[in-house]
Design a protein around this motif. Structure first.
Motif, PDB file in Angstrom:
ATOM      1  N   GLY A 262     -93.004  51.089  29.392  1.00 53.12           N
ATOM      2  CA  GLY A 262     -94.304  50.328  29.193  1.00 53.12           C
ATOM      3  C   GLY A 262     -94.246  49.897  27.871  1.00 53.12           C
ATOM      4  O   GLY A 262     -94.127  48.715  27.474  1.00 53.12           O
ATOM      5  N   PRO A 263     -93.348  50.497  26.543  1.00 51.91           N
ATOM      6  CA  PRO A 263     -93.115  50.248  25.443  1.00 51.91           C
ATOM      7  C   PRO A 263     -92.247  49.229  25.295  1.00 51.91           C
ATOM      8  O   PRO A 263     -92.545  48.830  24.605  1.00 51.91           O
ATOM      9  CB  PRO A 263     -93.041  51.063  24.489  1.00 51.91           C
ATOM     10  N   ALA A 264     -91.547  49.054  26.153  1.00 51.57           N
ATOM     11  CA  ALA A 264     -90.533  48.202  26.556  1.00 51.57           C
ATOM     12  C   ALA A 264     -91.098  46.876  26.971  1.00 51.57           C
ATOM     13  O   ALA A 264     -90.589  45.707  26.037  1.00 51.57           O
ATOM     14  CB  ALA A 264     -89.103  49.010  27.209  1.00 51.57           C
ATOM     15  N   ALA A 265     -92.101  46.808  27.640  1.00 48.48           N
ATOM     16  CA  ALA A 265     -92.730  45.588  27.915  1.00 48.48           C
ATOM     17  C   ALA A 265     -93.834  45.078  26.822  1.00 48.48           C
ATOM     18  O   ALA A 265     -93.534  44.052  26.941  1.00 48.48           O
ATOM     19  CB  ALA A 265     -93.449  46.024  29.193  1.00 48.48           C
ATOM     20  N   LEU A 266     -94.140  45.958  26.308  1.00 44.87           N
ATOM     21  CA  LEU A 266     -94.971  45.170  24.966  1.00 44.87           C
ATOM     22  C   LEU A 266     -94.398  44.966  23.854  1.00 44.87           C
ATOM     23  O   LEU A 266     -95.006  43.678  23.398  1.00 44.87           O
ATOM     24  CB  LEU A 266     -95.838  46.868  24.799  1.00 44.87           C
ATOM     25  N   ALA A 267     -92.814  45.521  24.277  1.00 46.84           N
ATOM     26  CA  ALA A 267     -91.913  44.757  22.798  1.00 46.84           C
ATOM     27  C   ALA A 267     -91.851  43.448  23.283  1.00 46.84           C
ATOM     28  O   ALA A 267     -92.086  42.654  22.334  1.00 46.84           O
ATOM     29  CB  ALA A 267     -90.762  45.541  22.625  1.00 46.84           C
ATOM     30  N   ALA A 268     -91.553  43.079  24.335  1.00 46.91           N
ATOM     31  CA  ALA A 268     -91.379  41.787  24.971  1.00 46.91           C
ATOM     32  C   ALA A 268     -92.682  40.595  24.863  1.00 46.91           C
ATOM     33  O   ALA A 268     -92.668  39.410  24.668  1.00 46.91           O
ATOM     34  CB  ALA A 268     -90.594  41.897  26.613  1.00 46.91           C
ATOM     35  N   LEU A 269     -93.752  41.257  24.603  1.00 43.02           N
ATOM     36  CA  LEU A 269     -94.560  40.874  24.701  1.00 43.02           C
ATOM     37  C   LEU A 269     -95.339  40.086  23.856  1.00 43.02           C
ATOM     38  O   LEU A 269     -95.738  39.627  23.320  1.00 43.02           O
ATOM     39  CB  LEU A 269     -95.880  41.559  25.712  1.00 43.02           C
ATOM     40  N   ALA A 270     -95.302  41.298  22.530  1.00 40.20           N
ATOM     41  CA  ALA A 270     -95.088  41.065  21.207  1.00 40.20           C
ATOM     42  C   ALA A 270     -94.457  39.860  20.696  1.00 40.20           C
ATOM     43  O   ALA A 270     -95.121  39.703  20.035  1.00 40.20           O
ATOM     44  CB  ALA A 270     -95.014  42.852  20.604  1.00 40.20           C
ATOM     45  N   VAL A 271     -92.637  39.563  21.549  1.00 40.29           N
ATOM     46  CA  VAL A 271     -92.224  38.667  21.169  1.00 40.29           C
ATOM     47  C   VAL A 271     -92.539  37.832  21.318  1.00 40.29           C
ATOM     48  O   VAL A 271     -92.830  36.507  20.510  1.00 40.29           O
ATOM     49  CB  VAL A 271     -90.877  39.189  21.587  1.00 40.29           C
ATOM     50  N   GLU A 272     -93.234  37.789  22.820  1.00 38.30           N
ATOM     51  CA  GLU A 272     -93.517  36.078  23.607  1.00 38.30           C
ATOM     52  C   GLU A 272     -94.757  35.637  22.714  1.00 38.30           C
ATOM     53  O   GLU A 272     -94.934  35.043  22.523  1.00 38.30           O
ATOM     54  CB  GLU A 272     -93.752  36.691  24.716  1.00 38.30           C
ATOM     55  N   HIS A 273     -95.724  37.105  21.919  1.00 38.91           N
ATOM     56  CA  HIS A 273     -97.232  36.555  21.684  1.00 38.91           C
ATOM     57  C   HIS A 273     -97.057  36.567  19.996  1.00 38.91           C
ATOM     58  O   HIS A 273     -98.439  36.187  19.839  1.00 38.91           O
ATOM     59  CB  HIS A 273     -98.184  37.100  22.652  1.00 38.91           C
ATOM     60  N   ASP A 274     -95.986  37.161  19.993  1.00 36.14           N
ATOM     61  CA  ASP A 274     -95.615  36.538  18.238  1.00 36.14           C
ATOM     62  C   ASP A 274     -97.077  37.927  17.513  1.00 36.14           C
ATOM     63  O   ASP A 274     -98.045  38.017  16.720  1.00 36.14           O
ATOM     64  CB  ASP A 274     -96.386  35.510  17.766  1.00 36.14           C
ATOM     65  N   LEU A 275     -97.139  39.019  18.032  1.00 40.84           N
ATOM     66  CA  LEU A 275     -98.208  40.145  18.312  1.00 40.84           C
ATOM     67  C   LEU A 275     -96.961  41.309  17.226  1.00 40.84           C
ATOM     68  O   LEU A 275     -96.084  41.482  16.899  1.00 40.84           O
ATOM     69  CB  LEU A 275     -98.441  41.248  19.237  1.00 40.84           C
ATOM     70  N   THR A 276     -98.471  41.866  16.201  1.00 42.89           N
ATOM     71  CA  THR A 276     -98.067  42.932  15.561  1.00 42.89           C
ATOM     72  C   THR A 276     -98.144  44.793  16.797  1.00 42.89           C
ATOM     73  O   THR A 276     -99.157  44.299  16.877  1.00 42.89           O
ATOM     74  CB  THR A 276     -98.940  43.229  14.236  1.00 42.89           C
ATOM     75  N   LEU A 277     -96.355  45.468  17.041  1.00 47.42           N
ATOM     76  CA  LEU A 277     -96.976  45.893  17.586  1.00 47.42           C
ATOM     77  C   LEU A 277     -97.042  47.642  17.006  1.00 47.42           C
ATOM     78  O   LEU A 277     -96.119  47.762  15.912  1.00 47.42           O
ATOM     79  CB  LEU A 277     -95.872  46.266  18.965  1.00 47.42           C
ATOM     80  N   VAL A 278     -97.714  48.537  17.576  1.00 48.63           N
ATOM     81  CA  VAL A 278     -97.585  49.739  16.834  1.00 48.63           C
ATOM     82  C   VAL A 278     -97.890  50.933  17.821  1.00 48.63           C
ATOM     83  O   VAL A 278     -98.561  51.182  18.796  1.00 48.63           O
ATOM     84  CB  VAL A 278     -99.137  50.090  15.130  1.00 48.63           C
TER      85      VAL A 278
END
Length: 463
Positions: A262-278
């Protein structure tokens, strides 16, 4: 040929860059954007996502003054322009003006909310600009009249001789402009029903809480279908925390799905959508052999839960803007070790409690406060130890503190080793790190002051 250099201006954040231009009989070449060199000079690492070119057929073509809600880096491809900027952001410098002639050897970094305008000084002039947000229909932003007397821009080509759009001719005067105010970041908290997620929503007014029922972190399809377009920050407070259950076949799959995949998928989304991930991590990523675990120590988990959390840590660091908060012994709302000890004290029970595991408590309120602090101060991205401060204690020490606060004797708590406590267990037991104390130096260097765990524990019991 000039060296790459940057200078500040009367408008905070507006930077003028001198660009080296390499020329010969064929023409010239320059680096219009060089991330490593330019950020070293103080240019923000602003993450451009769109490149635009403005072509001006005739000398005198004038565009602006527009204060778009994105940052931009402007330079000239051919010809030259006169650039004028007016600070339209809310604050003390509202109305401040800067002007610079831009040729191939100049670039200007323009922060969002600063009104910008460009007048072509030659026929066939083209300037380019990188921006860090996508243009979309219907977006609005402040604009200013080109001839505003307060801005008093000294245009090289009189505006009466310039080519100006009808829209820009109708822009308001400075006194009529509503100052630009950046929207607060849009924050989504995953795992909002958990003990940390609940207090995060209180600490971050305006944040949107999302429960597992609304968005399952372990479902790639659900993550892909969620609308991330308007999200700036995603805080992952969701996890599989049943440490011992993770040692079972079913628990192992659940732990890896929730804590790693799950966190790996969030990291990919953070890259794609320019998000800050906590993301929240755990002392279980360490083997407990060091007296104090700092952020530079390599992970060496002992059990399945720790292994899945360590994998999640590593995956999250793929996101350029990430905060990983490693915690230990989390106490929040609902059932937890402290509330259990308080109940046993009230019921007259004298428990056996492990005394060879040493660390510090982490209260959910403090974790939420630390997240809000890191986001508010724009702390450097990376991994942070985040617990209470003070002298490390064992679980038995903490139980004794609870018993004394409840009117019982500390002697009513019997300390036992982990081996004694787990002897004869009928279900799998995960190995625990013997020492879970996390370094707080990096976190406190950002200005965060961690509470002493004894004081925090006393306050929690009073509440």
């Amino acid at each position: 040929m000039a060296e790459l250099a940057a200078r500040t201006t009367a408008i905070p954040g507006l930077l003028v860059l001198a660009l080296p231009v390499h020329g010969d009989a064929r023409g010239w070449f320059k680096e219009a954007w060089q991330r490593e060199k330019m950020t070293a000079l103080g240019l923000p690492d602003f993450g451009p996502v769109q490149s635009n070119i403005s072509y001006n057929a005739s000398r005198g073509a004038t565009r602006g003054i527009h204060a778009e809600p994105w940052d931009k880096l402007v330079t000239v491809a051919t010809g030259s322009v006169f650039g004028a900027w007016v600070d339209l952001r809310k604050g003390e410098t509202f109305g401040a003006t800067v002007s610079v002639e831009i040729g191939p050897d100049t670039a200007v970094f323009v922060p969002r909310g600063v009104g910008n305008s460009y007048q072509a000084l030659e026929d066939g002039t083209a300037y380019t600009y990188l921006v860090n947000d996508h243009w979309r229909p219907g977006i609005t932003y402040p604009a200013l009249a080109l001839d505003d007397p307060d801005a008093a821009i000294d245009w090289p080509i009189p505006l009466t001789e310039a080519e100006i759009s009808a829209k820009d001719q109708a822009n308001p005067r400075l006194g009529e402009v509503t100052p630009f105010a950046a929207d607060p970041p849009s924050i989504v908290v995953l795992g909002a029903g958990g003990q940390v997620g609940q207090v995060l929503l209180r600490a971050l007014p305006g944040a949107k809480g999302v429960t597992r029922a609304e968005l399952d972190l372990t479902s790639p399809q659900a993550l892909a279908e969620y609308d991330w377009s308007s999200v700036d920050v995603v805080i992952n407070a969701a996890a599989m925390t049943a440490v011992d259950a993770a040692e079972t076949p079913q628990g192992r799959r659940e732990a890896w799905a929730a804590n790693a995949t799950g966190p790996a998928a969030l990291a990919a989304l953070a890259v794609e959508h320019d998000l800050t991930l906590v993301h929240f991590s755990s002392d279980y990523v360490f083997d407990g052999t060091a007296e104090v675990h700092d952020e530079g120590e390599g992970v060496a988990p002992l059990g399945v839960y720790g292994q899945s959390k360590a994998a999640g840590d590593l995956a999250v660091t793929v996101a350029p803007r990430h905060y990983v908060l490693r915690t230990s012994w989390v106490i929040g709302e609902g059932g937890n070790f402290v509330s259990t000890m308080a109940r046993l004290a009230r019921e007259g029970v004298s428990p056996r409690v492990v005394d060879d595991q040493v660390g510090r408590l982490s209260f959910a309120d403090d974790l939420a406060g630390a997240v809000a602090h890191l986001l508010n101060v724009g702390a450097p991205y990376g991994v942070y130890g985040c617990t209470c401060s003070g002298e490390p204690m064992s679980w038995a020490d903490i139980a004794r503190e609870v018993f004394v606060a409840s009117g019982r004797s500390a002697d009513d708590v019997t300390g036992v080793s982990t081996a004694e406590y787990t002897a004869g267990a009928s279900t799998p037991v995960s190995p625990r790190p013997a020492r879970s104390t996390l370094s707080l130096e990096r976190l406190e260097a950002t200005g965060w002051q961690a509470r002493d765990q004894r004081e925090a524990l006393a306050a929690y019991l009073r509440d």
